[in-house]
Motif scaffolding. Structure first.
Motif, short mmCIF file in Angstrom:
data_model
loop_
_atom_site.label_atom_id
_atom_site.label_comp_id
_atom_site.label_asym_id
_atom_site.label_seq_id
_atom_site.Cartn_x
_atom_site.Cartn_y
_atom_site.Cartn_z
N VAL A 1 0.86 -1.19 0.00
CA VAL A 1 0.00 0.00 0.00
C VAL A 1 0.89 1.23 0.00
O VAL A 1 1.77 1.38 0.86
N LEU A 2 0.68 2.12 -0.96
CA LEU A 2 1.50 3.32 -1.07
C LEU A 2 1.20 4.27 0.09
O LEU A 2 0.03 4.63 0.33
N ARG A 3 2.26 4.67 0.79
CA ARG A 3 2.08 5.62 1.90
C ARG A 3 2.39 7.04 1.46
O ARG A 3 1.63 7.97 1.74
N SER A 4 3.51 7.24 0.75
CA SER A 4 3.87 8.60 0.35
C SER A 4 4.95 8.57 -0.72
O SER A 4 5.67 7.58 -0.88
N VAL A 5 5.03 9.68 -1.46
CA VAL A 5 6.11 9.92 -2.42
C VAL A 5 6.64 11.32 -2.13
O VAL A 5 5.88 12.29 -2.13
N SER A 6 7.94 11.43 -1.90
CA SER A 6 8.52 12.73 -1.56
C SER A 6 9.91 12.85 -2.15
O SER A 6 10.49 11.87 -2.62
N GLY A 7 10.44 14.09 -2.15
CA GLY A 7 11.83 14.31 -2.52
C GLY A 7 12.07 14.61 -3.99
O GLY A 7 13.22 14.62 -4.43
N ILE A 8 11.00 14.89 -4.76
CA ILE A 8 11.21 15.19 -6.17
C ILE A 8 12.01 16.48 -6.35
O ILE A 8 12.81 16.62 -7.27
N GLY A 9 11.83 17.41 -5.45
CA GLY A 9 12.63 18.63 -5.48
C GLY A 9 12.10 19.66 -6.46
O GLY A 9 11.08 19.47 -7.12
N ASP A 10 12.84 20.77 -6.56
CA ASP A 10 12.38 21.90 -7.38
C ASP A 10 13.41 22.28 -8.44
O ASP A 10 13.64 23.45 -8.73
N ARG B 1 7.12 18.87 -14.98
CA ARG B 1 5.85 18.38 -14.43
C ARG B 1 6.10 17.08 -13.69
O ARG B 1 6.93 16.27 -14.09
N SER B 2 5.37 16.86 -12.61
CA SER B 2 5.39 15.57 -11.92
C SER B 2 3.96 15.20 -11.56
O SER B 2 3.12 16.07 -11.30
N ARG B 3 3.71 13.90 -11.55
CA ARG B 3 2.34 13.45 -11.28
C ARG B 3 2.36 12.06 -10.66
O ARG B 3 3.15 11.21 -11.07
N LEU B 4 1.50 11.86 -9.67
CA LEU B 4 1.29 10.54 -9.12
C LEU B 4 0.15 9.87 -9.88
O LEU B 4 -0.91 10.47 -10.08
N THR C 1 21.22 14.31 -16.46
CA THR C 1 21.82 14.65 -15.18
C THR C 1 20.75 15.01 -14.15
O THR C 1 20.78 14.53 -13.01
N ALA C 2 19.81 15.85 -14.57
CA ALA C 2 18.72 16.24 -13.67
C ALA C 2 17.86 15.04 -13.30
O ALA C 2 17.43 14.90 -12.15
N ALA C 3 17.61 14.15 -14.26
CA ALA C 3 16.78 12.97 -14.00
C ALA C 3 17.45 12.04 -13.00
O ALA C 3 16.79 11.47 -12.12
#
Length: 434
Positions: free
Chosen positions: A369-378, A384-387, A420-422
């Motif tokens: 069970v997915l609890r959280s996704v974090s740390g993608i940064g700025d 764009r980012s999407r769950l 590099t960013a990825a």
């Protein structure tokens, strides 16, 4: 309702009479390419008739996709599990609606679209060879007959037959095992022993109907020579038999037994000679499989000696939001091109941008069970980012493309900057699973 066409509008005079809006029959809009095609059709002032099944529409279509269909066209419900019956019903529907073109946004229906286009006298691919773009067993045979460089491929219905074919062919481990007809890296394994082959064979043969439509699939299992080198993807645009390859791009996959895709970068960082080699191979493969009007999505490897091996080809637009990446990086709208070719129009293939874009998929460390996704940064490169799975939702263990929980799209001046960013994004992201 208001429509847009190349950013301009026009009103017919009384002498001209009312204009007739072109119609496009779209078989199964489920998936991200469906939205791109509907958007392109609306921009071209084309009405879309979306064909699906009522259960699929209710359970698999997002609210956004349903809204786009309401704005740009209409729905038609057809049972697509019986290809012969579906062809009869779709032919009648297309004639009643007076459609001008037909496309598929779900690759399992591309042979049906080729047959339908031929029956209606509309632009399409060779219906007699359309199954070779979907079935890897038939595809391998066509590549051999046409002299297309591809891995040695065997097809077996039983494990005992697979062992016998491998022994007779002198095929050494590792080998690749995959279903004859599947997608999304499902059931694909790289195996190194007889025992691993047995497990992989059972997995590849465990789903003989493609859901959610219940389309029956070929029961053969493919056992294929493992080819080293670096993997790339490329689209070839074919209009009236004339093929034009687009820029090749990186395809990143996991290592180990399962080889799921975790990202792409458009375009690939390659010298001009390598680009030409990949493009020439992709064009030859498209011609060999009867692509005459449409887009061919080809996956292939570039070997250290500068030669190529075609892994597989699909008569469709690419998935994984490649349409958005190509448009952002090069200004080439593949969905718009797809619609234009289906309508018998001349597409514009000239690039209008010279940057790079990429996508990286977020995969959980295990199922649960997915609890959280974090740390993608700025990072400035993150566009764009999407769950795609919300916290509290169930997630699959890593192994194929269905285990993804989200994605990040990046944009920068060069492919090196995107990569590099990825890499930093993937290093920083944290996915918690209970």
């Amino acid at each position: 309702m208001p429509r847009r066409h190349n950013g301009a509008t026009s009103t017919p005079t009384a002498e001209e009479g009312p204009t007739t809006m072109p119609k496009l029959l779209l078989l199964e809009a489920m998936g991200n390419t469906g939205e791109y095609v509907i958007d392109a059709a609306r921009d071209l002032d084309v009405e879309v008739v979306v064909v699906t099944h009522p259960d699929v529409y209710e359970e698999w279509y997002s609210p956004t996709l349903k809204h786009k269909i309401e704005e740009a066209g209409k729905l038609a419900f057809v049972d697509l599990s019986d290809s012969e019956g579906a062809l009869r019903r779709l032919t009648g529907l297309a004639r009643a609606e007076d459609v001008n073109g037909v496309v598929a946004c779900w690759e399992f229906l591309t042979p049906l679209v080729a047959q339908l286009a031929a029956a209606l006298g509309l632009p399409g691919n060779d219906p007699t060879r359309a199954l070779s773009c979907r079935n890897k067993r038939i595809m391998a045979r066509a590549f051999t007959e046409q002299g297309i460089p591809a891995p040695l491929t065997l097809a077996a219905r039983t494990l005992e037959e697979a062992y016998q074919l491998v022994d007779t062919a002198g095929l050494a481990y590792p080998v690749v095992v995959k279903p004859s007809e599947q997608s999304g890296s499902w059931g694909v394994s790289v195996v190194g022993s007889d025992e691993e082959l047995a497990t992989a064979f059972a997995t590849a043969r465990s789903h003989l109907f493609q859901m959610p439509h219940g389309i029956p699939l070929d029961a053969h299992v493919i056992v294929q020579e493992y080819v080293g080198g670096t993997e790339f993807s490329i689209e070839t645009v074919v209009a009236g038999g004339v093929a034009t390859p687009l820029p090749p791009y990186d395809k990143f996959t996991t290592e180990g037994a399962a080889r799921a895709e975790f990202g792409h970068t458009v375009p690939a960082e390659l010298d001009e000679a390598s680009v030409r080699t990949l493009q020439q191979a992709a064009v030859a493969a498209a011609h060999a499989l009867g692509i005459t009007n449409g887009i061919a999505h080809t996956e292939l490897k570039l070997l250290p000696d500068g030669t190529t091996r075609i892994i597989e080809l699909g008569a469709r637009l690419p998935g994984d939001h490649i349409v958005a990446l190509m448009r952002q990086a090069r200004g080439i709208d593949e969905a718009r091109i797809y619609v234009q070719i289906a309508l018998g129009e001349e597409p514009s293939l000239a690039p209008t941008a010279d940057t790079a874009a990429g996508i990286r998929f977020l995969t959980p460390p295990r199922g649960g069970v997915l609890r959280s996704v974090s740390g993608i940064g700025d990072s400035d490169a993150v566009a764009r980012s999407r769950l795609t799975v919300q916290p509290g939702g169930h997630v699959r263990a890593p192994g194929d493309n269905d285990s993804r929980v989200g994605y990040v799209i990046l944009h920068a001046g060069t492919a090196a900057e995107v990569n590099t960013a990825a890499a930093q994004v993937l290093a920083d992201v944290r996915i918690e699973v209970a």
